[in-house]
Enzyme design. Structure first.
Site, PDB file in Angstrom:
ATOM      1  CE  LYS A  23      -1.203  -4.425   3.220  1.00 18.51           C
ATOM      2  NZ  LYS A  23      -1.235  -5.685   2.478  1.00 18.51           N
TER       3      LYS A  23
ATOM      4  CE1 TYR B  60      -3.753  -2.685   5.273  1.00 22.11           C
ATOM      5  CE2 TYR B  60      -3.222  -0.425   4.641  1.00 22.11           C
ATOM      6  CZ  TYR B  60      -3.583  -1.716   4.300  1.00 22.11           C
ATOM      7  OH  TYR B  60      -3.779  -2.028   2.975  1.00 22.11           O
TER       8      TYR B  60
ATOM      9  CB  SER C  19      -0.862   0.000   1.272  1.00 24.01           C
ATOM     10  OG  SER C  19      -1.501   1.249   1.451  1.00 24.01           O
TER      11      SER C  19
END
Length: 258
Positions: A166, A162, A149
């Site tokens: 990533k 998150y 991402s």
């Protein structure tokens, strides 16, 4: 030298795509199948997998649904075993499945949620890739595509853990590329920007936030899952054979928006 259109062909290749019953995973799975690959549709729910596999086969594509909760070691092994049972080989692994169960400051996250995010977003792709490696070694060839991402490259707001998971995926990708190149394996990461999926709905259903984001992105809009497909097909195919250890953004210019 083979013709360039032949280099993009995925005929006789077998691809596992995790989290492929919807969103970016489904779009990538469909693209790979349209290029000739036999695709394993995988997500936690067998019914959902079967439904998408049927949708694909009704269109003349080759697909089989195998459910897998990627956080569970026995289910990861089952996914690889069943793929070999069905097709006898594995050529492409797309680690797409991920979770983001929390939105808010990093200091407020429950340690159990932290463990869950790392388990599903980092440990599972690492483990699944390890399980697929012996099958790549048999063919002396293989492609791993890890879906990361733009959050892995720059911190957003409220997505701290998150983002951290990533960012770890990017380094995992580079290590896979470095260590497994000798086996003919290439590993690359795709960093999507804001893509219109159920996963990112919290962002794009907030009109004020969406307007602000779209004003700041050079392309002036959020992306669609189908816009991740071309890059995935390139990295999966022989046309991308010299591409390994790479981190590629498909973000409408989000990273240069500044």
């Amino acid at each position: 030298m083979t013709h360039i259109s032949d280099q993009f062909s995925l005929e006789n290749k077998v691809a596992i795509v995790t989290g492929s019953s919807k969103g970016i995973g489904k779009a990538i799975a469909k693209g790979l199948a349209q290029k000739g690959a036999q695709v394993i549709i995988s997500s936690r729910n067998q019914e959902a997998c079967d439904e998408i596999a049927k949708e694909f086969t009704d269109e003349g594509l080759k697909a089989v649904g195998i459910s897998c909760h990627i956080g569970a070691a026995n289910q990861r092994k089952n996914l690889v075993d069943k793929t070999i049972e069905a097709f006898g080989r594995i050529d492409i692994l797309v680690n797409n499945a991920a979770i983001n169960p929390v939105f808010g400051p990093i200091e407020d996250v429950d340690p159990a949620i932290f463990d869950k995010i790392i388990d599903v977003n980092v440990k599972a792709p690492w483990s699944l890739s390890n399980l697929v490696l012996p099958h790549f070694q048999v063919n002396k060839k293989g492609s791993i595509i890890n879906i990361a991402s733009v959050e892995a490259l720059t911190p957003g707001f409220g997505l701290g853990l998150y983002s951290t998971s990533k960012a770890a995926i990017l380094m995992l990708t580079k290590n896979q590329a470095k260590e497994w190149g000798r086996y003919g394996v290439k590993a690359n990461a795709i960093c999507p920007g804001l893509i219109k999926t159920k996963f990112s709905a919290a962002l794009w259903t907030n009109e004020k936030m969406l307007n602000k984001l779209e004003k700041s992105i050079p392309s002036g809009r959020m992306g669609m899952p189908e816009e991740m497909v071309g890059l995935a097909c390139l990295l999966a195919s022989d046309a991308g054979n010299y591409m390994t250890g790479g981190v590629y953004t498909a973000d409408g210019g989000y990273m240069i928006a500044g």
